[in-house]
Design an enzyme around this catalytic site. Structure first.
Site, PDB file in Angstrom:
ATOM      1  CE  LYS A  11       0.767   0.950   4.707  1.00 51.20           C
ATOM      2  NZ  LYS A  11       1.742   1.973   4.964  1.00 51.20           N
ATOM      3  CG  LEU A 101       6.294   0.348   0.393  1.00 48.04           C
ATOM      4  CD1 LEU A 101       7.122  -0.454  -0.663  1.00 48.04           C
ATOM      5  CD2 LEU A 101       5.405   1.301  -0.269  1.00 48.04           C
ATOM      6  N   GLY A 103       4.296  -4.402   3.793  1.00 47.93           N
ATOM      7  CA  GLY A 103       4.517  -5.647   3.244  1.00 47.93           C
ATOM      8  C   GLY A 103       4.038  -6.697   4.350  1.00 47.93           C
ATOM      9  N   GLY A 104       4.792  -6.674   5.501  1.00 48.39           N
ATOM     10  CA  GLY A 104       4.397  -7.451   6.384  1.00 48.39           C
ATOM     11  C   GLY A 104       3.426  -7.864   6.864  1.00 48.39           C
ATOM     12  CB  SER A 105       0.404  -5.221   7.583  1.00 44.10           C
ATOM     13  OG  SER A 105       1.035  -4.704   8.763  1.00 44.10           O
ATOM     14  CG  ASP A 135      -0.022  -0.575   8.395  1.00 41.18           C
ATOM     15  OD1 ASP A 135      -0.372   0.373   8.934  1.00 41.18           O
ATOM     16  OD2 ASP A 135       1.077  -0.448   8.034  1.00 41.18           O
TER      17      ASP A 135
HETATM   18  O1  C5P Z   1       1.256  -2.343  14.683  1.00 39.48           O
HETATM   19  P1  C5P Z   1       2.619  -2.017  14.143  1.00 39.48           P
HETATM   20  O2  C5P Z   1       3.479  -3.416  14.061  1.00 39.48           O
HETATM   21  O3  C5P Z   1       2.647  -1.311  12.840  1.00 39.48           O
HETATM   22  O4  C5P Z   1       3.320  -1.175  14.868  1.00 39.48           O
HETATM   23  C1  C5P Z   1       4.833  -1.230  15.240  1.00 39.48           C
HETATM   24  C2  C5P Z   1       5.048   0.009  16.345  1.00 39.48           C
HETATM   25  O5  C5P Z   1       4.919   1.150  15.822  1.00 39.48           O
HETATM   26  C3  C5P Z   1       4.128  -0.058  17.583  1.00 39.48           C
HETATM   27  O6  C5P Z   1       4.771  -0.868  18.574  1.00 39.48           O
HETATM   28  C4  C5P Z   1       3.950   1.291  18.172  1.00 39.48           C
HETATM   29  O7  C5P Z   1       5.124   1.643  18.689  1.00 39.48           O
HETATM   30  C5  C5P Z   1       4.373   2.063  16.777  1.00 39.48           C
HETATM   31  N1  C5P Z   1       2.763   2.478  16.316  1.00 39.48           N
HETATM   32  C6  C5P Z   1       2.192   3.404  16.798  1.00 39.48           C
HETATM   33  N2  C5P Z   1       0.855   3.877  16.309  1.00 39.48           N
HETATM   34  C7  C5P Z   1       0.368   3.297  15.198  1.00 39.48           C
HETATM   35  C8  C5P Z   1       1.295   2.305  14.721  1.00 39.48           C
HETATM   36  C9  C5P Z   1       2.425   1.915  15.285  1.00 39.48           C
HETATM   37  O8  C5P Z   1       2.541   4.051  17.947  1.00 39.48           O
HETATM   38  N3  C5P Z   1      -0.627   3.615  14.847  1.00 39.48           N
END
Ligand code: C5P
Length: 293
Positions: A11, A101, A103-105, A135
């Site tokens: 994305k 992007l 990718g992992g999500s 994501d």
């Molecule tokens: O959920 P994801 O793996 O993308 O998040 C990785 C880190 O990024 C989370 O542990 C958090 O510290 C931060 N994050 C955040 N707010 C979001 C998405 C991610 O603070 N909306």
């Protein structure tokens, strides 16, 4: 053994505003997510018997063990459903990571969807996925384009005019948590959420006077990351001199430039090649369209 092969699209964030800090430390966002034809390939196979979970990765390097999000997705699926058979995952990574992007999500959402399809067991794909990454709900919902808010769990499909995109990466490694902590440390100011009229306008979005959307492509991470990562600052400089509609995707380090016509995107790709360690041309993914770029 039965198997399913799925494309897991990347994305772009067509604008990203940080609008709040949530009690759990996460940040609330507002962004238009737009799926593109750049995609990973995920094959999931299951069989009876309990040889556990296995994972094979090709393409861009990705961990082949329990630390990989797709492995975690398989284990969470087992925990939720009680499924005990073998799960074999083959992942071909075309999406750079971390890249901003998703990718992992996207891979994670694809694995959960594949397991539901193969086993016939019911899970709430979006709820399960959101426990693994912010994501994931966008990808798990199968959207092409959506306005995404909250931590990423509030997803409303929208329409975005078709576009061609050239992606470039500074090649720097910027894990998402690092980007958020830099934003926190920098005392990042919160951006006002959109008015309802922006959402309405978005759904009538067409290329108009050289602009693709009634959406600003600004990303609140860009000023923060530019201060810390010289490649990000350089990329923003090159793109602002050579492109009209450009932005940073997610927490970087991949940037995009958007064009209404393929010809312009091809010219931009030629112009940007050699200036960055990774350059890739693709287009928006419209529902029902081929996902092969
Ligand atoms: O959920 P994801 O793996 O993308 O998040 C990785 C880190 O990024 C989370 O542990 C958090 O510290 C931060 N994050 C955040 N707010 C979001 C998405 C991610 O603070 N909306």
């Amino acid at each position: 053994m039965r198997s399913v092969t799925l494309k897991a699209p990347a994305k772009l964030n067509l604008g990203l505003r940080i609008t709040g800090i949530l009690p759990n430390g996460f940040h609330s966002l507002e962004s238009v997510f737009s799926a593109i034809t750049l995609a990973d390939e995920v094959e999931v196979a299951i069989s009876d018997g309990s040889r556990g979970t296995s994972l094979r990765c090709t393409g861009f390097p990705s961990p082949e063990g329990p630390s990989n999000l797709v492995w975690k997705a398989a284990e969470l699926f087992r925990a939720e459903t009680g499924y005990t058979g073998s799960i074999y995952i083959r992942l071909h990574k075309n999406i750079p990571s971390p890249g901003g992007l998703g990718g992992g999500s996207s891979d994670t959402a694809a694995v959960i969807r594949a397991l539901v399809k193969l086993t016939g067991l019911e899970v709430d794909v979006i709820e399960l996925g959101s426990a693994l990454g912010s994501d994931v709900p966008f990808f798990a919902g199968g959207f092409s384009h959506a306005v995404v808010r909250g931590r990423g769990e509030l997803v409303e499909g929208c329409s975005v005019p078709e576009f061609h995109a050239v992606l470039v990466s500074s090649g720097e490694r910027i894990p998402t948590p690092v980007a958020y902590s830099l934003w926190d440390e920098g005392g990042g100011h919160l951006t006002e959420p959109w008015q309802i009229s922006n959402y309405t306008a978005l759904n009538f979005g067409v290329w108009h006077e050289g602009k693709p959307f009634p959406v600003r492509l600004d990303n609140d991470f860009l000023p923060v990351l530019s201060r810390r990562f010289p490649g990000v600052e350089r990329a923003a400089g090159i793109l602002s001199e050579t492109c009209v509609n450009w932005g940073l995707s997610g927490s970087g380090p991949v940037f995009y430039a958007l064009y209404p016509y393929e010809k312009e995107a091809v010219e931009a790709e030629e112009n940007l090649s050699g200036k960055f360690p990774w350059v890739f041309r693709c287009r928006s993914r419209q529902i029902g369209a081929s996902s092969n770029g």
